[in-house]
Design a protein around this motif. Sequence first.
Motif, PDB file in Angstrom:
ATOM      1  N   ALA A  45       0.863  -0.961  -0.057  1.00 56.87           N
ATOM      2  CA  ALA A  45      -0.091  -0.024   0.171  1.00 56.87           C
ATOM      3  C   ALA A  45       0.828   1.269  -0.132  1.00 56.87           C
ATOM      4  O   ALA A  45       1.888   1.331   0.943  1.00 56.87           O
ATOM      5  CB  ALA A  45      -0.833   0.026   1.271  1.00 56.87           C
ATOM      6  N   LEU A  47       0.493   4.867   1.016  1.00 56.86           N
ATOM      7  CA  LEU A  47      -0.232   5.915   1.746  1.00 56.86           C
ATOM      8  C   LEU A  47       0.507   7.273   1.876  1.00 56.86           C
ATOM      9  O   LEU A  47       1.372   7.400   2.538  1.00 56.86           O
ATOM     10  CB  LEU A  47      -0.462   5.310   3.041  1.00 56.86           C
ATOM     11  CG  LEU A  47      -1.519   5.944   3.878  1.00 56.86           C
ATOM     12  CD1 LEU A  47      -2.816   5.932   3.564  1.00 56.86           C
ATOM     13  CD2 LEU A  47      -1.518   5.376   5.454  1.00 56.86           C
ATOM     14  N   THR A  91      -5.339   4.578  11.559  1.00 59.22           N
ATOM     15  CA  THR A  91      -5.078   4.264   9.961  1.00 59.22           C
ATOM     16  C   THR A  91      -4.341   3.101   9.659  1.00 59.22           C
ATOM     17  O   THR A  91      -4.438   2.127   9.020  1.00 59.22           O
ATOM     18  CB  THR A  91      -4.700   5.564   9.402  1.00 59.22           C
ATOM     19  OG1 THR A  91      -5.834   6.516   9.488  1.00 59.22           O
ATOM     20  CG2 THR A  91      -4.909   5.252   7.934  1.00 59.22           C
ATOM     21  N   ILE A  95      -4.970  -0.178   8.122  1.00 62.38           N
ATOM     22  CA  ILE A  95      -4.368  -0.690   6.725  1.00 62.38           C
ATOM     23  C   ILE A  95      -3.314  -1.868   6.653  1.00 62.38           C
ATOM     24  O   ILE A  95      -3.415  -2.579   5.643  1.00 62.38           O
ATOM     25  CB  ILE A  95      -3.772   0.549   6.017  1.00 62.38           C
ATOM     26  CG1 ILE A  95      -5.122   1.554   5.878  1.00 62.38           C
ATOM     27  CG2 ILE A  95      -2.940   0.360   4.800  1.00 62.38           C
ATOM     28  CD1 ILE A  95      -4.614   2.901   5.062  1.00 62.38           C
ATOM     29  N   ILE A 102       3.532  -1.241   3.944  1.00 61.02           N
ATOM     30  CA  ILE A 102       3.056   0.070   3.654  1.00 61.02           C
ATOM     31  C   ILE A 102       3.973   1.146   3.357  1.00 61.02           C
ATOM     32  O   ILE A 102       5.183   1.068   4.285  1.00 61.02           O
ATOM     33  CB  ILE A 102       2.353   0.528   5.063  1.00 61.02           C
ATOM     34  CG1 ILE A 102       0.999  -0.291   5.295  1.00 61.02           C
ATOM     35  CG2 ILE A 102       1.899   1.969   4.870  1.00 61.02           C
ATOM     36  CD1 ILE A 102       0.126  -0.125   6.540  1.00 61.02           C
TER      37      ILE A 102
ATOM     38  N   THR C  53     -10.359   6.409   1.931  1.00 60.17           N
ATOM     39  CA  THR C  53      -9.090   5.426   1.834  1.00 60.17           C
ATOM     40  C   THR C  53      -9.410   3.879   2.355  1.00 60.17           C
ATOM     41  O   THR C  53      -9.037   2.809   1.509  1.00 60.17           O
ATOM     42  CB  THR C  53      -8.102   5.997   2.496  1.00 60.17           C
ATOM     43  OG1 THR C  53      -7.944   7.256   1.831  1.00 60.17           O
ATOM     44  CG2 THR C  53      -6.992   5.078   1.960  1.00 60.17           C
ATOM     45  N   ARG C  54     -10.035   3.786   3.525  1.00 61.09           N
ATOM     46  CA  ARG C  54      -9.972   2.499   4.433  1.00 61.09           C
ATOM     47  C   ARG C  54     -10.889   1.591   3.376  1.00 61.09           C
ATOM     48  O   ARG C  54     -10.692   0.373   3.375  1.00 61.09           O
ATOM     49  CB  ARG C  54     -10.386   2.845   5.587  1.00 61.09           C
ATOM     50  CG  ARG C  54      -9.458   3.098   6.402  1.00 61.09           C
ATOM     51  CD  ARG C  54      -9.850   3.148   8.044  1.00 61.09           C
ATOM     52  NE  ARG C  54      -9.412   4.549   8.542  1.00 61.09           N
ATOM     53  CZ  ARG C  54     -10.437   5.451   8.513  1.00 61.09           C
ATOM     54  NH1 ARG C  54     -11.494   5.289   7.935  1.00 61.09           N
ATOM     55  NH2 ARG C  54      -9.883   6.526   8.883  1.00 61.09           N
ATOM     56  N   PHE C  57      -9.494   0.762   0.430  1.00 63.86           N
ATOM     57  CA  PHE C  57      -8.347  -0.123   0.201  1.00 63.86           C
ATOM     58  C   PHE C  57      -9.086  -1.627   0.653  1.00 63.86           C
ATOM     59  O   PHE C  57      -8.391  -2.614   0.121  1.00 63.86           O
ATOM     60  CB  PHE C  57      -7.456   0.239   1.256  1.00 63.86           C
ATOM     61  CG  PHE C  57      -6.379   1.132   0.794  1.00 63.86           C
ATOM     62  CD1 PHE C  57      -6.426   1.819  -0.678  1.00 63.86           C
ATOM     63  CD2 PHE C  57      -5.212   1.183   1.701  1.00 63.86           C
ATOM     64  CE1 PHE C  57      -5.554   2.627  -0.837  1.00 63.86           C
ATOM     65  CE2 PHE C  57      -4.266   2.069   1.083  1.00 63.86           C
ATOM     66  CZ  PHE C  57      -4.304   2.801  -0.248  1.00 63.86           C
ATOM     67  N   SER C  58     -10.086  -1.951   1.429  1.00 60.44           N
ATOM     68  CA  SER C  58     -10.671  -3.009   1.906  1.00 60.44           C
ATOM     69  C   SER C  58     -11.184  -3.871   0.757  1.00 60.44           C
ATOM     70  O   SER C  58     -10.960  -4.950   0.530  1.00 60.44           O
ATOM     71  CB  SER C  58     -11.525  -2.688   2.960  1.00 60.44           C
ATOM     72  OG  SER C  58     -12.386  -3.932   3.441  1.00 60.44           O
TER      73      SER C  58
END
Lengths: 304, 304, 304
Positions: A45, A47, A91, A95, A102, C53-54, C57-58
């Motif tokens: 990811a 971010l 967060t 994630i 990340i 975003t969460r 992304f999920s």
Amino acid sequence: MRPKHVVESQQFTVPLLLQLFERSAQMEKLVARGGTLDYQDRIMATLFYEPSTRTRFSFESAMYRLGGKVLSTEQARVFSSEVEGEQLEDTIRIISGFADVIVLRHNEAGGARRAAQVSSVPIINAGDGKGGQHPTQALLDLYTIHRERRSLDGLSIAIVGDLDQGRTVRSLAYLLSKFERVKIFFVSPPEVRMKQDILQHLDEHEVWYAIESDIAKVLGEVDVVYQTRIRPERVSDRKSIASYGITAKVLHAMRPNAMVLHPLPRTVEIDKAVDDDPRALYFKQAKNGLFVRMALLTLVLEEE
Amino acid sequence: MRPKHVVESQQFTVPLLLQLFERSAQMEKLVARGGTLDYQDRIMATLFYEPSTRTRFSFESAMYRLGGKVLSTEQARVFSSEVEGEQLEDTIRIISGFADVIVLRHNEAGGARRAAQVSSVPIINAGDGKGGQHPTQALLDLYTIHRERRSLDGLSIAIVGDLDQGRTVRSLAYLLSKFERVKIFFVSPPEVRMKQDILQHLDEHEVWYAIESDIAKVLGEVDVVYQTRIRPERVSDRKSIASYGITAKVLHAMRPNAMVLHPLPRTVEIDKAVDDDPRALYFKQAKNGLFVRMALLTLVLEEE
Amino acid sequence: MRPKHVVESQQFTVPLLLQLFERSAQMEKLVARGGTLDYQDRIMATLFYEPSTRTRFSFESAMYRLGGKVLSTEQARVFSSEVEGEQLEDTIRIISGFADVIVLRHNEAGGARRAAQVSSVPIINAGDGKGGQHPTQALLDLYTIHRERRSLDGLSIAIVGDLDQGRTVRSLAYLLSKFERVKIFFVSPPEVRMKQDILQHLDEHEVWYAIESDIAKVLGEVDVVYQTRIRPERVSDRKSIASYGITAKVLHAMRPNAMVLHPLPRTVEIDKAVDDDPRALYFKQAKNGLFVRMALLTLVLEEE
């Protein structure tokens, strides 16, 4: 020796750096022959709380070249600003349930460290705050020099620009302090000199350095000119800024086997006429970021 | 015959267009049977300085259907505006180190050409500036007509809308000029007529055209009505705008085997009641963009 | 029994819910052993008119864990706002030509239903409007409870927060009404009580509920405290807000095998000191979203 997280450049020892450079060179060969690795079930990811298309693409291309997959965000801050009081830590906890690694660009110095404290997967710092770090940039800078010179011991380098707020040059200085007989010239207008904490770190590690404001004085002595931007609003004598730039005339005063590096993007501080000189390595340096980031990803994703 | 870059519609010769259409038809069959190609080690970057979800998704879906990978940016300008004086050329040089092909939507006419001059990988122009080009849109428009009529020679077409600033219709006019016995009616309010440079190009290539402001006059004569938007703020007689729209009544005056095309998005210029008519091909046209872009990607990514 | 679209939580019957939970548990095992499924030729588009975003992304992680590909948009509204009068319906018709499933977060209640009416591929509602629904959140909430308790019948739950505008809690209430002997305590400041339409739905389904404004009264009686945010600007007695929060003291009054859930992000309504308690399941709940969304994607993408 495998790092769990990549938070700051200081954490890299010389043996780990040399292992990373060796692996980066292998990645360069892999990409040249169009090969890939077996990361197809791994997810990275990105971010990014501040947009940075180039850094993001460099990491994402690295993960793709390994065969992996990418969750991507250009501007995580737009979202997070909607919920006042939302915590980076929460967060990251969430994630880290969706990704195997990340890559974090955060707007506050220390963001990467806070993330690493709560994450169940590796965090790679892709830049945190103005006075923070950007360790993967410093790693690719060093890899570029190592690739050309085969060694970092005995290196003589001029670091030029607004040095006080440059997270890139701060991370680079930490790394250079680990090698033998390095000489660093910090070249900048007086208002934006390298900060005391870095100079003190160099003193403690007995690294030779000098503070300069005239680039011409050092050009004949260095192996590398590491150029960065000078923002005019930060300097009182704006006319002096041009004197820090790299032009054909400056090149002429440099050693024939020296190199000009720049973390990019540039504005006016390197003349386009310089681009065709074989010593102008900044585009190659950007490309090297791909190989170094591939190598880093394989290091942090390695099974225990 | 393989193009290195796709910058403007003029660069396509008739044989290359026919090869592209043949390959697009193969892609359509490939997708219909759920197949894919072996592009799993190839990376496409979509570098969009203006957001356009539809065009971006069309290219990204094309690359995925080929088996490839995608680096994506919705709004590269947010980033680049932060660094005043940053050059598109430098960005392209860097990103061409991370991707095997770059799809560029730029905010200035000529952006794609500038990118192609410095890129080490193929550039595909996905629209540049208001008065620039959008060649892949014109290619999918033409493919849609070719797919229905099996030929473009002898085509009679009405192009309707604000024609002076429409990069889509400009690119389309260039392509149509390559075929035999084509008749073009440019239908628009007087303030937004097709510009002189295109008309001159048509004169030089001996293409028949007429300037009209009454759509009703031409409906019975054309094989295609190519409809685009008219922005009210650009026309003095706003009440007249409705007369350029496609309604059930307009359809009634069209030939039974004619087609209505539109690059989309539409606002009010095509009535929703028209959508169910078999001559309304604009959604099929959008879907055809997938096949044409798959074909284009295979052309520019072909090994030497 | 396979749903074509996932628009609202009411559409799920108890047998379909149990099938979904069974499949979610299989997905959890698949991910734990690093496996994947054969979705490599399937494309999911995440079309988000509001950034999240969460949630994005999920879903994207879910599609990647299945082996599939992702078209992604962080902020589709930036684009669509440029063209006044552009219709969601047209966008969906076009994008359904590029993807095999569309995950839609829309800014208006009813957006997902409008999309489902015109789409040729499955639509999954990832939240629509302030008073709309967020069914996949409710499904993962329920899965989390089911996973711990093995049953939803006889559940006693306190739902706490601004209940009138919470699409999460509205979707959850609809789902809970399908099970036997459920008891719901709606706990909120008086200004932001659960709306009449939901209470009426519960009455019609003979579900026991109570309206409370004192959380302390119900803590000893419930299996689940489902906590959400209270926005201070929506409540007249701002000092009272703290009394709705979860602290170590509140935990002490809860049953030893109870659970604290939260759709996240939280601000101040759950104290960080609570995070380490085994009853604090909100991060596990977020992770469960991955498995539930994988299961949902396999359901809607299943061949006829």
